[in-house]
Every structure is written in C-alpha cells, then in structure tokens.
Motif scaffolding. Structure first.
Motif, PDB file in Angstrom:
ATOM      1  N   VAL A 134      -6.305 -38.210 118.973  1.00 29.49           N
ATOM      2  CA  VAL A 134      -5.222 -39.080 119.446  1.00 29.49           C
ATOM      3  C   VAL A 134      -4.170 -38.220 120.127  1.00 29.49           C
ATOM      4  O   VAL A 134      -3.380 -37.537 119.463  1.00 29.49           O
ATOM      5  CB  VAL A 134      -4.572 -39.879 118.299  1.00 29.49           C
TER       6      VAL A 134
ATOM      7  N   GLY B 288      -1.673 -47.076 122.776  1.00 28.37           N
ATOM      8  CA  GLY B 288      -1.859 -47.844 121.555  1.00 28.37           C
ATOM      9  C   GLY B 288      -0.613 -48.538 121.063  1.00 28.37           C
ATOM     10  O   GLY B 288      -0.590 -49.028 119.929  1.00 28.37           O
TER      11      GLY B 288
ATOM     12  N   HIS C 241     -11.754 -38.217 115.205  1.00 23.52           N
ATOM     13  CA  HIS C 241     -10.904 -38.990 116.114  1.00 23.52           C
ATOM     14  C   HIS C 241      -9.892 -38.048 116.750  1.00 23.52           C
ATOM     15  O   HIS C 241      -9.349 -37.155 116.077  1.00 23.52           O
ATOM     16  CB  HIS C 241     -10.179 -40.090 115.324  1.00 23.52           C
TER      17      HIS C 241
ATOM     18  N   LYS D  99     -12.136 -40.321 121.622  1.00 26.67           N
ATOM     19  CA  LYS D  99     -10.895 -41.068 121.848  1.00 26.67           C
ATOM     20  C   LYS D  99     -10.825 -42.340 121.009  1.00 26.67           C
ATOM     21  O   LYS D  99      -9.750 -42.744 120.548  1.00 26.67           O
ATOM     22  CB  LYS D  99     -10.754 -41.405 123.334  1.00 26.67           C
TER      23      LYS D  99
ATOM     24  N   ARG E 193      -7.386 -48.130 113.878  1.00 28.21           N
ATOM     25  CA  ARG E 193      -8.699 -47.471 113.848  1.00 28.21           C
ATOM     26  C   ARG E 193      -8.840 -46.644 112.568  1.00 28.21           C
ATOM     27  O   ARG E 193      -9.916 -46.605 111.963  1.00 28.21           O
ATOM     28  CB  ARG E 193      -8.887 -46.582 115.074  1.00 28.21           C
TER      29      ARG E 193
ATOM     30  N   LYS F 169      -4.584 -34.767 116.161  1.00 28.14           N
ATOM     31  CA  LYS F 169      -3.570 -35.703 116.657  1.00 28.14           C
ATOM     32  C   LYS F 169      -2.387 -34.981 117.292  1.00 28.14           C
ATOM     33  O   LYS F 169      -2.130 -33.817 117.047  1.00 28.14           O
ATOM     34  CB  LYS F 169      -3.102 -36.598 115.506  1.00 28.14           C
TER      35      LYS F 169
ATOM     36  N   ASP G  12      -2.686 -41.321 124.372  1.00 23.53           N
ATOM     37  CA  ASP G  12      -3.434 -42.329 123.615  1.00 23.53           C
ATOM     38  C   ASP G  12      -2.485 -43.140 122.740  1.00 23.53           C
ATOM     39  O   ASP G  12      -2.627 -44.363 122.619  1.00 23.53           O
ATOM     40  CB  ASP G  12      -4.477 -41.656 122.718  1.00 23.53           C
TER      41      ASP G  12
ATOM     42  N   TYR H  58      -4.128 -47.098 117.289  1.00 27.13           N
ATOM     43  CA  TYR H  58      -4.863 -45.950 116.758  1.00 27.13           C
ATOM     44  C   TYR H  58      -4.786 -45.895 115.232  1.00 27.13           C
ATOM     45  O   TYR H  58      -5.725 -45.435 114.561  1.00 27.13           O
ATOM     46  CB  TYR H  58      -4.363 -44.637 117.365  1.00 27.13           C
TER      47      TYR H  58
END
Length: 603
Positions: free
Chosen positions: A346, A354, A344, A332, A156, A170, A350, A153
C-alpha cells in the motif's frame, strides 16, 4: 453546521498569540467581511479586544476556546474517520472537565462539582460494572464504528484477517497501527483469542495500547491493565479472558505467550531472525494468526528474504523453487502467494485512491528528496551500499528505553533530573526551506560510554525567532550545558539569539560553520561512535536511522574532493536529525578518551 463568527474567530486567534494587525491581514487575505459585506479593519478588531477584555480572560477560558474550535471543526466534517471520532470523544470529555472546574471556582462551588461520586455517595447500592467487559450492544456498536470508518485498503486487511500469515508493506502514516489495534480488540471481544503486539521497543508497543484504550471509551468501557484482560457477553462466562500483551523486542518472556501476534515495523528491528523464531513460536497452533506490517527499510535487513520468498527457496532445488512476485503491480490488491503468505503493498498513492485524504502528496514530494520519498511513501527499499552509515549498524544501536533507562522519564517535569545533557541543532536553510532538527542527548557517564538520545524534534516553516523560542522552551526542562548550532543562513540568527548571556542558563552555545574538513570530521567521529556501539536511542526512533543512512559519500561540484550529502527536495543536505546528532558527538574528542571540553568553536 456551526456558523462562522469573525469576532469570536478573531478572539481565538488573539488568544493563540496572533497580533491585532496580523488578524486583520489574515481576514483581508481570506475575504472575511462584516455584516454589511465590507472588510473588517484593524480598528474594529482592536475595539473588540478592548470591549471584550481579551487580555483579562483567565487561562481556563482560553483553553476552552481552543477545544471548542477544534471540536466544531470536527463536527463540521461530512465524512469522519475513526480517528476523528476518538478525538471528538476526548475533546468532549476535556470540555466537560473544564466546565466542572469553572463551577467549582464559582461562588457556591463545592466538591460535588468536580466529582459526581461525592453527590451520589449516600445513594443506594449500585452494581459495580465488570472490569474490561463489553456487553453485546457495546461490542456491536464498536464493530460498527470500526467498519464504517475503514478506507478501502483497510477493508482488504479486514477481509484477509483469517489468513494464517499476512505480510504488509505500507507507506508511512496510513493508519496501520491504528487499524490493527482495532482489529485485534474486535477479535479478542468476539473470539476470546489472545492478542500479542510485538514492536521494536516497549514505548512503541504502547502505541497499540493507547489506541485500544481510546476505542473502549467510544462505547463507555474504561480499559486498564498491562497485560489487558478482555471479557464480553459474546462468550460463555466460564471461558478465560482474552489477554492483550504489549511487548518490546528485548522481552525475555515473549516465548511464554501464545496468541495472534502483530509484528509492528518488522523491517526496522535488530536481529529479526532470532526474534521471528520467538514470534512464530507464539503462534504455533493453527488457530493463531500472524501479521507482519512495516514501512520498508534496507535490502540488507534480515527480514528482506522473508518478504521476497528467498528465505523459503534457499534449500529448494531450482526446479522446486516457489515463484513469488513481490512487485507493486502483483500485490497492489493483496495476494495469497505460493508460500501461503498473504502479501499486500500500500503506497501513499494507493491510500489516496482508497479514500485516505490525509495527505498533500505534492507538498510531501517537495519536502523530501526523490529517493527518500520513494522509501517512505512508495514502499521502495533502500540500498545502503553507498551510505556513510550502514543500516544494520544503526539499528543495532536501538534499545528499549522504557525498560533500560531507569534514570530517564520523558513525562516528568525534569526528565533527566539535574544531570547534564548536550543538544545539537540543525536549522532550516531558509524560512520556507527544509526541516530543522533539535536533538537532546545524555553524554557518556563514564569514559567511552554511550551517548543516549533522549528527545528529538523536527520543525518546519518557522522563522529564526520562533526556532530560538522553541529550543529555549524544550531545553528549559533540562540542565543543558552544551548546544551546538550550524550558524549558517537562518542558523546565524538562531545562534545570535541563543548565545546571548542567560538565554539558556548554564549552557555553552557553540557556533559551527560547515566546511569540507568540518563535515568530514563530523562523519568520521559519528562513524567511530556507531561502529563501537556508543550511541543509543529508543528502537522506535526510526527517523534517526533513516537520517543517518541517507547520508552518502559523493564528489564536490569541482570533482576534486570527497564530501557527504543527503538529498532534499530542491537542494542538498537533508538528514537534519543526523547532522543535529553529530553536532552533539563532536563535543567529545575523536578518540573519546579525553575529558570533554566545556566550550569550542569551529570556524
């Protein structure tokens, strides 16, 4: 790979406070055996203790042992995170420093053992390294360390780093502040762009600075300054240095800065609309980047319409409104939405997918109530319409303590001098139950003045004796004149130990036994204090806000009376930080006008 040595491990445990019997039981529990494959009895450990004179070891040796054990544990990890590398560097330096001290204390020791510059002061002239400067090799190595340690993540986030606006929702404690501090430093080194860190308080903003200083050490660069000026061989020497600026949200000069900005925990700041105008102004030019990241708070927060896109749709005709899906399914993997904002989400699950293996999710689910777990770790917003304390009222009480409280220094031996403080303690319901909480506050200096929360601590898994010892140790730094303790369950044992004469010198230790009436009085008093803005805490203390907002009005089991509860995994009554704070507030009369009494007992 380091070899496990039972004798050394037993010594290490002993130096950390374990008894010989406890060590033997621990070895038996985990199947630790001797060279012949047999169990290690208590008598053997006692013999090691006597033969090696564990009790006579100097304190510095005990400290070295703890550092070495931790360092070897990190070295043994197959996959090391960037945080592990930072910690290994710090531990190595600590061990090296202690080794110098031992050489200095030994016969024949001299000042050069402590400071190598003393040995080299008569050497030839040396070129002084540039301050806050990275060579091309150092920059390349730092970037390699950074990228090699990222979770999926975070990769990303790195891939989306050139988006004009990023908004990230998050889970708690997944390394967002760590990541963005590193990203900003790399960008400053490579591009020379200014980096601005905006947090709820100066103390919270300094977390970015602490990370950045640690990152510099990874490649031998000692970073200093606030603001911090960064140069590198990757840019022409005539270019201006990149500035790294660390701001609290009450900064009067924020609008004078320009650069990339990182808005930390933006869902938890008071007056977001005004602050966002200032923050956006700092990144007006198209070359600057804007990054907002936070755990979710309440749907009533001013930033919520920005997240959902409602803010941009308010003045649009229905047919022209942007369609922005902020569901977890849509965001996601990260998505550039129609309003040109990259969003985003997270969650903790997630993060685990990740590659982040820092959590025991089942244990967290057991520790937190379902709604609390959903808010803190699954990125779900709270609806505070049923809460006894409104979210916006609570965040309005946040302040920038590092700037505003000139009479308080948490790092000092006596953080508040000899001025009186009050404390409240909410114990665990059982030895393996919920968290316990200790809150220390400065009472009002004038009639009707504010209570200031100076420190707060949460404990878990300690018996009543360990809880009492922890409280005594923390309060030894203060002149505590009042301590209110919930004396039910495990709290009864904590109260008895602390109420003994001299346990906490000069302190009136007060027993509080909950009932419907007592709880209602506590809530009523706290609501009055909050509404009148008579409580203050550093705006970075997000857990204080969460604790109060989690308390809701509900009916008793019989359905005949109203009470206040907050869910906990398994039973009722979490929000331990809030209850501990209310133990302090109730030491003042309801109207806040009479002189506070020195002692009281509520039964």
């Amino acid at each position: 790979m380091w070899q496990f040595d039972p004798r050394r491990h037993a010594r290490s445990l002993y130096w950390r406070g374990w008894g010989v019997t406890q060590i033997a039981e621990e070895f038996a529990l985990h199947g630790v055996v001797n060279d012949k494959g047999g169990p290690i009895p208590r008598a053997t450990i006692e013999a090691w203790k006597q033969r090696d004179r564990w009790d006579d070891a100097p304190s510095i040796r005990k400290i070295e042992d703890s550092l070495e054990i931790r360092l070897m544990t990190l070295i043994a990890k197959e996959k090391k995170t960037p945080g592990d590398l930072v910690e290994m560097d710090a531990l190595s330096r600590q061990i090296e420093s202690l080794a110098r001290v031992r050489r200095y204390d030994a016969p024949g020791g001299h000042a050069g053992d402590l400071n190598e510059k003393v040995n080299n002061r008569n050497a030839g002239p040396r070129k002084k390294p540039k301050k806050n400067h990275f060579t091309a090799d150092q920059a390349a190595e730092l970037k390699r360390i950074f990228l090699d340690g990222l979770y999926d993540y975070q990769h990303r986030w790195w891939q989306a780093k050139d988006q004009r606006t990023r908004m990230i929702l998050k889970s708690r404690q997944i390394g967002a502040t760590y990541y963005f501090a590193f990203e900003a430093l790399i960008d400053a080194i490579e591009t020379g762009r200014n980096q601005i860190f905006l947090s709820a308080s100066k103390a919270q903003a300094h977390q970015f600075r602490s990370y950045i200083v640690a990152f510099g050490k990874l490649v031998g660069v000692a970073l200093t300054g606030d603001p911090m000026l960064i140069t590198s061989d990757l840019r022409p020497p005539e270019e201006a240095a990149a500035e790294l600026i660390f701001l609290g949200t009450n900064s009067k000069t924020a609008q004078s800065y320009h650069g990339n900005f990182y808005f930390d925990e933006f869902f938890w700041v008071h007056g977001f609309e005004v602050l966002n105008k200032v923050a956006s102004g700092m990144a007006t030019h198209k070359k600057w980047r804007k990054t907002y990241f936070s755990t979710p708070s309440s749907v009533a927060h001013q930033a919520y319409p920005y997240w959902t896109g409602e803010r941009k749709n308010r003045r649009r005709k229905k047919a022209d409104q942007l369609k922005i899906d902020v569901s977890h399914a849509a965001l996601k993997l990260g998505l550039l939405c129609d309003d040109r904002t990259w969003r985003h989400i997270v969650t903790i699950r997630d993060a685990e997918e990740g590659g982040c293996d820092l959590f025991d999710i089942e244990e967290l689910q057991d520790e937190y109530a379902p709604d609390e777990f959903a808010n803190l770790f699954l990125c779900e917003f709270v609806d505070d319409s049923l809460s006894a304390f409104k979210f916006n009222d609570m965040i309005a009480c946040g302040c920038d303590s590092l700037v505003e409280w000139t009479d308080f220094n948490i790092e000092a031996l006596r953080p508040y001098g000899m001025r009186s403080v009050w404390a409240g303690y909410d114990p665990q319901e059982s030895e393996d139950g919920d968290n316990a909480a200790l809150v220390i506050a400065a009472p009002p200096l004038v009639e009707g003045g504010p209570f200031r929360i100076l420190e707060r601590h949460q404990l878990r898994g300690l018996d009543f004796e360990e809880q009492a010892e922890f409280i005594k140790r923390v309060l030894s730094r203060y002149n505590c004149t009042y301590l209110g303790i919930d004396a039910q369950g495990v709290g009864a044992g904590v109260y008895q130990l602390l109420a003994k004469p001299g346990a906490i010198p000069g302190c009136s230790v007060v027993k509080i036994e909950y009932s419907l009436d007592v709880k209602a009085q506590m809530i009523m008093k706290a609501q009055n204090v909050v509404r009148r803005g008579r409580i203050a805490f550093d705006a970075g203390m997000l857990d204080i806000v969460s604790a109060f907002v989690s308390i809701k009005k509900t009916l008793t089991t019989s359905g005949r009376n109203i009470t206040f509860k907050a869910g906990r995994g398994g039973n009722d009554g979490h929000a331990d930080l809030a209850w501990a704070t209310m133990h302090i507030l109730m030491n003042e009369p309801l109207d806040g006008k009479e002189k506070p009494k020195g002692t009281m007992e509520i039964l």
